[in-house]
Design a protein around this motif. Structure first.
Motif, PDB file in Angstrom:
ATOM      1  N   ILE A 172       0.827  -1.206   0.000  1.00 12.03           N
ATOM      2  CA  ILE A 172       0.000   0.000   0.000  1.00 12.03           C
ATOM      3  C   ILE A 172       0.856   1.248   0.000  1.00 12.03           C
ATOM      4  CG2 ILE A 172      -0.136   0.158   2.521  1.00 12.03           C
ATOM      5  CD1 ILE A 172      -3.046   0.993   2.214  1.00 12.03           C
ATOM      6  N   SER A 173       0.358   2.280  -0.620  1.00  7.15           N
ATOM      7  CA  SER A 173       0.984   3.601  -0.559  1.00  7.15           C
ATOM      8  C   SER A 173      -0.131   4.625  -0.423  1.00  7.15           C
ATOM      9  CB  SER A 173       1.808   3.872  -1.826  1.00  7.15           C
ATOM     10  OG  SER A 173       0.959   3.959  -2.963  1.00  7.15           O
ATOM     11  N   CYS A 196     -12.748   7.791   9.205  1.00  6.04           N
ATOM     12  CA  CYS A 196     -11.346   7.603   8.833  1.00  6.04           C
ATOM     13  C   CYS A 196     -10.435   8.251   9.866  1.00  6.04           C
ATOM     14  CB  CYS A 196     -11.071   8.164   7.447  1.00  6.04           C
ATOM     15  SG  CYS A 196     -11.418   9.916   7.233  1.00  6.04           S
ATOM     16  N   GLY A 197      -9.257   7.629  10.044  1.00  5.16           N
ATOM     17  CA  GLY A 197      -8.242   8.160  10.937  1.00  5.16           C
ATOM     18  C   GLY A 197      -7.152   8.834  10.132  1.00  5.16           C
ATOM     19  N   SER A 198      -5.916   8.760  10.613  1.00  2.41           N
ATOM     20  CA  SER A 198      -4.816   9.385   9.883  1.00  2.41           C
ATOM     21  C   SER A 198      -4.628   8.736   8.516  1.00  2.41           C
ATOM     22  CB  SER A 198      -3.527   9.293  10.700  1.00  2.41           C
ATOM     23  OG  SER A 198      -3.611  10.098  11.854  1.00  2.41           O
ATOM     24  N   GLU A 199      -4.650   7.388   8.504  1.00  2.51           N
ATOM     25  CA  GLU A 199      -4.441   6.685   7.233  1.00  2.51           C
ATOM     26  C   GLU A 199      -5.239   5.387   7.161  1.00  2.51           C
ATOM     27  OE1 GLU A 199      -0.167   6.209   6.902  1.00  2.51           O
ATOM     28  OE2 GLU A 199       0.037   8.133   5.861  1.00  2.51           O
ATOM     29  N   HIS A 200      -6.343   5.294   7.871  1.00  4.07           N
ATOM     30  CA  HIS A 200      -7.177   4.096   7.753  1.00  4.07           C
ATOM     31  C   HIS A 200      -8.654   4.486   7.692  1.00  4.07           C
ATOM     32  CE1 HIS A 200      -7.776   4.599  12.118  1.00  4.07           C
ATOM     33  NE2 HIS A 200      -8.684   3.626  12.098  1.00  4.07           N
ATOM     34  N   VAL A 201      -9.441   3.593   7.080  1.00  7.52           N
ATOM     35  CA  VAL A 201     -10.864   3.845   6.852  1.00  7.52           C
ATOM     36  C   VAL A 201     -11.673   2.652   7.343  1.00  7.52           C
ATOM     37  CG1 VAL A 201     -12.618   4.463   5.138  1.00  7.52           C
ATOM     38  CG2 VAL A 201     -10.232   5.125   4.762  1.00  7.52           C
ATOM     39  N   TRP A 221      -9.841  -0.821   5.847  1.00 10.00           N
ATOM     40  CA  TRP A 221      -8.673  -0.884   4.965  1.00 10.00           C
ATOM     41  C   TRP A 221      -7.793   0.343   5.210  1.00 10.00           C
ATOM     42  CZ3 TRP A 221     -13.438   0.769   3.611  1.00 10.00           C
ATOM     43  CH2 TRP A 221     -13.579   1.909   2.824  1.00 10.00           C
ATOM     44  N   GLY A 222      -6.568   0.285   4.660  1.00 12.16           N
ATOM     45  CA  GLY A 222      -5.608   1.363   4.852  1.00 12.16           C
ATOM     46  C   GLY A 222      -4.431   0.907   5.683  1.00 12.16           C
ATOM     47  N   ASN A 223      -3.793   1.856   6.359  1.00 13.93           N
ATOM     48  CA  ASN A 223      -2.635   1.555   7.206  1.00 13.93           C
ATOM     49  C   ASN A 223      -3.072   0.757   8.435  1.00 13.93           C
ATOM     50  OD1 ASN A 223      -0.182   1.560   8.527  1.00 13.93           O
ATOM     51  ND2 ASN A 223       0.264   3.697   8.023  1.00 13.93           N
ATOM     52  N   ASN A 224      -2.269  -0.248   8.790  1.00 17.38           N
ATOM     53  CA  ASN A 224      -2.646  -1.131   9.904  1.00 17.38           C
ATOM     54  C   ASN A 224      -1.467  -1.405  10.825  1.00 17.38           C
ATOM     55  OD1 ASN A 224      -4.531  -2.775  11.283  1.00 17.38           O
ATOM     56  ND2 ASN A 224      -3.731  -4.615  10.283  1.00 17.38           N
ATOM     57  N   ASN A 225      -0.551  -0.449  10.935  1.00 16.24           N
ATOM     58  CA  ASN A 225       0.662  -0.691  11.714  1.00 16.24           C
ATOM     59  C   ASN A 225       0.418  -0.864  13.203  1.00 16.24           C
ATOM     60  OD1 ASN A 225      -0.116   1.964  11.840  1.00 16.24           O
ATOM     61  ND2 ASN A 225       1.926   2.827  11.719  1.00 16.24           N
ATOM     62  N   HIS A 226      -0.757  -0.476  13.693  1.00 18.17           N
ATOM     63  CA  HIS A 226      -1.076  -0.661  15.115  1.00 18.17           C
ATOM     64  C   HIS A 226      -2.292  -1.570  15.319  1.00 18.17           C
ATOM     65  CE1 HIS A 226       1.852   2.378  16.307  1.00 18.17           C
ATOM     66  NE2 HIS A 226       1.351   3.177  15.370  1.00 18.17           N
ATOM     67  N   GLN A 228      -5.218  -1.096  13.834  1.00 21.59           N
ATOM     68  CA  GLN A 228      -6.421  -0.262  13.826  1.00 21.59           C
ATOM     69  C   GLN A 228      -7.492  -0.738  12.859  1.00 21.59           C
ATOM     70  OE1 GLN A 228      -3.234   0.695  13.029  1.00 21.59           O
ATOM     71  NE2 GLN A 228      -3.233   2.535  11.760  1.00 21.59           N
ATOM     72  N   LEU A 229      -7.172  -1.738  12.025  1.00 22.94           N
ATOM     73  CA  LEU A 229      -8.184  -2.299  11.128  1.00 22.94           C
ATOM     74  C   LEU A 229      -8.989  -3.414  11.794  1.00 22.94           C
ATOM     75  CD1 LEU A 229      -6.302  -2.468   7.691  1.00 22.94           C
ATOM     76  CD2 LEU A 229      -7.601  -0.578   8.706  1.00 22.94           C
ATOM     77  N   GLY A 230      -8.528  -3.913  12.935  1.00 21.64           N
ATOM     78  CA  GLY A 230      -9.268  -4.944  13.668  1.00 21.64           C
ATOM     79  C   GLY A 230      -9.307  -6.285  12.979  1.00 21.64           C
ATOM     80  N   LEU A 231      -8.308  -6.568  12.134  1.00 17.54           N
ATOM     81  CA  LEU A 231      -8.297  -7.806  11.344  1.00 17.54           C
ATOM     82  C   LEU A 231      -7.389  -8.883  11.938  1.00 17.54           C
ATOM     83  CD1 LEU A 231      -8.155  -6.141   7.797  1.00 17.54           C
ATOM     84  CD2 LEU A 231     -10.166  -7.019   9.019  1.00 17.54           C
ATOM     85  N   GLY A 232      -6.850  -8.641  13.126  1.00 19.38           N
ATOM     86  CA  GLY A 232      -6.062  -9.657  13.811  1.00 19.38           C
ATOM     87  C   GLY A 232      -4.584  -9.639  13.502  1.00 19.38           C
ATOM     88  N   ASP A 233      -4.123  -8.674  12.695  1.00 16.55           N
ATOM     89  CA  ASP A 233      -2.691  -8.586  12.385  1.00 16.55           C
ATOM     90  C   ASP A 233      -2.319  -7.117  12.188  1.00 16.55           C
ATOM     91  OD1 ASP A 233      -3.445  -7.772   9.739  1.00 16.55           O
ATOM     92  OD2 ASP A 233      -3.666  -9.878   9.171  1.00 16.55           O
ATOM     93  N   ARG A 234      -1.086  -6.876  11.723  1.00 16.69           N
ATOM     94  CA  ARG A 234      -0.613  -5.506  11.503  1.00 16.69           C
ATOM     95  C   ARG A 234      -0.326  -5.236  10.023  1.00 16.69           C
ATOM     96  NH1 ARG A 234       0.921  -3.225  16.545  1.00 16.69           N
ATOM     97  NH2 ARG A 234       1.098  -4.789  18.207  1.00 16.69           N
ATOM     98  N   GLU A 235      -0.872  -6.066   9.155  1.00 23.30           N
ATOM     99  CA  GLU A 235      -0.658  -5.895   7.729  1.00 23.30           C
ATOM    100  C   GLU A 235      -1.655  -4.886   7.152  1.00 23.30           C
ATOM    101  OE1 GLU A 235      -0.771  -9.572   5.682  1.00 23.30           O
ATOM    102  OE2 GLU A 235       0.710 -10.552   6.983  1.00 23.30           O
ATOM    103  N   SER A 236      -1.126  -3.923   6.404  1.00 20.52           N
ATOM    104  CA  SER A 236      -1.988  -2.911   5.795  1.00 20.52           C
ATOM    105  C   SER A 236      -2.784  -3.519   4.642  1.00 20.52           C
ATOM    106  CB  SER A 236      -1.147  -1.732   5.302  1.00 20.52           C
ATOM    107  OG  SER A 236      -0.474  -1.111   6.391  1.00 20.52           O
ATOM    108  N   ARG A 237      -3.932  -2.907   4.314  1.00 20.08           N
ATOM    109  CA  ARG A 237      -4.806  -3.415   3.260  1.00 20.08           C
ATOM    110  C   ARG A 237      -5.081  -2.321   2.236  1.00 20.08           C
ATOM    111  NH1 ARG A 237      -4.247  -6.914   7.016  1.00 20.08           N
ATOM    112  NH2 ARG A 237      -5.549  -8.802   7.123  1.00 20.08           N
ATOM    113  N   VAL A 238      -4.927  -2.679   0.955  1.00 19.30           N
ATOM    114  CA  VAL A 238      -5.276  -1.759  -0.122  1.00 19.30           C
ATOM    115  C   VAL A 238      -6.783  -1.761  -0.336  1.00 19.30           C
ATOM    116  CG1 VAL A 238      -5.024  -1.245  -2.577  1.00 19.30           C
ATOM    117  CG2 VAL A 238      -3.057  -2.072  -1.262  1.00 19.30           C
ATOM    118  N   HIS A 239      -7.398  -2.932  -0.215  1.00 17.28           N
ATOM    119  CA  HIS A 239      -8.832  -3.082  -0.451  1.00 17.28           C
ATOM    120  C   HIS A 239      -9.563  -3.405   0.855  1.00 17.28           C
ATOM    121  CE1 HIS A 239      -8.243  -2.984  -4.782  1.00 17.28           C
ATOM    122  NE2 HIS A 239      -7.245  -3.853  -4.643  1.00 17.28           N
TER     123      HIS A 239
END
Length: 561
Positions: A172-173, A196-201, A221-226, A228-239
């Motif tokens: 992601i970028s 939306c937050g700083s870089e997540h939706v 989706w978006g940045n997930n370094n903390h 914040q996407l609630g998907l169980g990991d820290r991997e960012s998502r484009v979709h």
């Protein structure tokens, strides 16, 4: 049916940015206050505003625009009119105003949507086109990003948007775009709410083509370094991906969503239940400052309930600041947690002592008067970076607390408030308005009346500012004294009940009552305070007595010589 006067003083929606706030009134007007840098207030300048001021919208037609929505990013603002037009102003480095170029200090009509058709016509390349121009029915903003939902339930984004880094990879970028980008993943479904937050939706989307009341699915989706996407990991998502806790088969119905800088909050209720009060707040993401309300400072990768909120409180609104979170219940109880006792204040701007520090669990805000909750009939709570605004009393009263620099709290002051303070609403100038002259013959008299009114208004405003300045000094002085004696900031609840009721009270009786109700730690602190005070007074008396003795002895010594 409420009259125009009542509607003009009724706040129906509030939005908060990094250091500014927007409100929407029942008669479709927009007001702003706080920090003016980058033109985020829409007043035509970058001057700070200590009170709410009306935002003026210039159009090529004489008809006044009627606004139905407001939104605030960190340093920019949006407003939605009932004709579907979107107006933007403030900071524009990432194109979040929907136009290429510099910042705007006045509302700018975003004409990008006028050139676009529906998302369905963009995806379906057949000759069938949507009827009429695209119409926006909801807006949202956060960080450096802007979002909108159209009347077909499609989601659009512009500003600092998440993009796929390359055609083959999933990395992601974030790229600037002043042209609205459609989120095509939800085609065939309706986006109902988004945050939306700083870089997540995070979006709440209907399970079918249309929203049926209790069928919302949560996507992120978006940045997930903390996490914040609630998907169980820290991997960012484009979709967008489904937050499994709240999929179409979940027993929980999600009805509100909010995003902080790096954390997310959701409000849910049990599906198909006879108890409508079974309301739960879930949070996930960064927890360093206790903003998740779980009693720790640990980050969480999946949604977890905020367990220390009362089980029978039906929560009607939630919002997140940078590092704090607030919720309000239907009966007017307000809880906050996170940085600096849930106020969002940075440590260098906070009070000190045993009461200082971040709140890892919900704290109930002081909002109770003699006759019950002050915040009755609440409407909405909104969190800025380091301040919070509450709309209650059916929209006719506003409170704010937290960071006060640059007039962020709208109470006429520039100091921090650790307890709820009144936002000056409605604006005082509204009460002094006079009708304009209606006929030529009355024009002269009318002009004189207006001039006289302006003069009286100017004098009244000067007197109000003087009184407010004196009041501010008195509050600071009283607050310092209270802090020295009791070790914590002064709040409304510290005023004796008898004084609240009648304006008179027996100080000896109140002092005795206060001592009776104080716990051991408070009594011990009072004992130490008065012990130190007595010692200081005795020392001062002794020094003065010595000075008097010296003065008495000096003449005798001179005479003896």
């Amino acid at each position: 049916m409420e009259g125009n006067t009542a509607l003009s003083g009724k706040v129906v929606s509030v939005a908060t940015g990094e250091a500014h706030s927007l409100i929407l009134t029942g008669d479709g007007r927009v007001y702003s206050w706080g920090k003016g840098m980058f033109g985020r207030l829409g007043t035509g300048s970058e001057v700070d505003e200590l009170f709410p001021v009306q935002v003026k919208f210039e159009t090529c037609v004489e008809k006044r625009l009627n606004f139905v929505g407001v939104a605030a990013g960190a340093y920019h603002s949006l407003a939605l009119a009932d004709d579907g037009s979107v107006w933007c102003w403030g900071y524009n480095i990432y194109g979040q105003l929907g136009v290429s170029g510099e910042n705007y200090s006045m509302p700018h009509l975003m004409d990008q949507f006028l050139e676009l058709g529906s998302l369905g016509s963009l995806i379906d390349h057949s000759e069938t086109k949507s009827e009429g121009p695209l119409k926006i029915c909801s807006i949202k903003a956060g960080g450096m990003m802007s979002l909108a939902i159209d009347d077909h339930g499609a989601l659009w984004m512009w500003g600092n948007c998440p993009q796929q880094r390359n055609k083959t990879g999933s990395s992601i970028s974030f790229e600037s775009s002043f042209i609205p980008i459609p989120v095509r993943d939800f085609h065939g479904h309706s986006v109902v709410k988004v945050a939306c937050g700083s870089e997540h939706v995070v979006a709440l989307v209907s399970a079918g083509e249309t929203y049926k009341g209790e069928d919302l699915v949560c996507y992120s989706w978006g940045n997930n370094n903390h996490g914040q996407l609630g998907l169980g990991d820290r991997e960012s998502r484009v979709h967008p991906e489904i937050v499994e806790m709240f999929n179409k088969d979940s027993s929980w119905d999600v009805y509100e969503v909010a995003c902080g800088a790096y954390h997310t909050a959701l409000l849910t209720r049990k599906r198909r239940t006879v108890d409508p009060l079974e309301s739960v707040c879930w949070t996930f993401g960064l927890g360093d400052n206790g903003q998740l309300g779980h009693g720790t400072t640990q980050s969480v990768l999946k949604p977890e309930p905020v367990k220390e909120l009362p089980g029978q409180a039906y929560l009607i609104s939630v919002d997140c600041g940078l590092f704090h979170t607030s919720v309000v219940s239907s009966v007017g109880d307000v809880w906050s947690w996170g940085m600096e006792k849930g106020l969002g204040l940075c440590p260098d701007a906070s009070f000190t002592g045993t009461d200082a520090g971040d709140a890892a669990s919900p704290l109930l805000m002081s909002g109770y008067g003699v006759d019950g909750p002050i915040f009755h009939n609440p409407i909405q709570v909104a969190c800025g970076a380091a301040h919070t605004v509450l709309v209650a009393n059916d929209g006719y009263k506003l409170w704010s607390w937290g960071r006060g620099t640059s007039g962020v709290l709208g109470n006429g002051k520039t100091i921090n408030c650790f307890a709820p303070s009144f936002v000056l609403w409605p604006p005082l100038t509204e009460d002094f308005k006079q009708p304009e002259p209606k006929t030529v013959g009355e024009e002269s008299n009318g002009s004189k009346a207006v001039a006289e009114t302006d003069k009286r208004l100017s004098l009244a405003m000067e007197e109000i500012e003087l009184l407010q300045s004196k009041l501010s000094i008195m509050e600071q002085y009283g607050g310092m004294l209270h802090g020295l004696v009791f070790g914590r900031p002064f709040t409304y609840q510290d005023i004796p009940i008898s004084l609240q009721n009648s304006g008179n009270f027996d100080i000896a009786k109140e002092w005795e009552s206060m001592l009776e109700s104080a716990d051991h730690s408070k009594l011990r602190r009072l004992e130490l305070f008065y012990r130190d005070m007595r010692a200081t007074i005795k020392d001062k008396i002794m020094k003065r007595r010595i000075q008097e003795i010296i003065k008495e002895c000096l003449p005798s010594s001179t005479t003896a010589k």
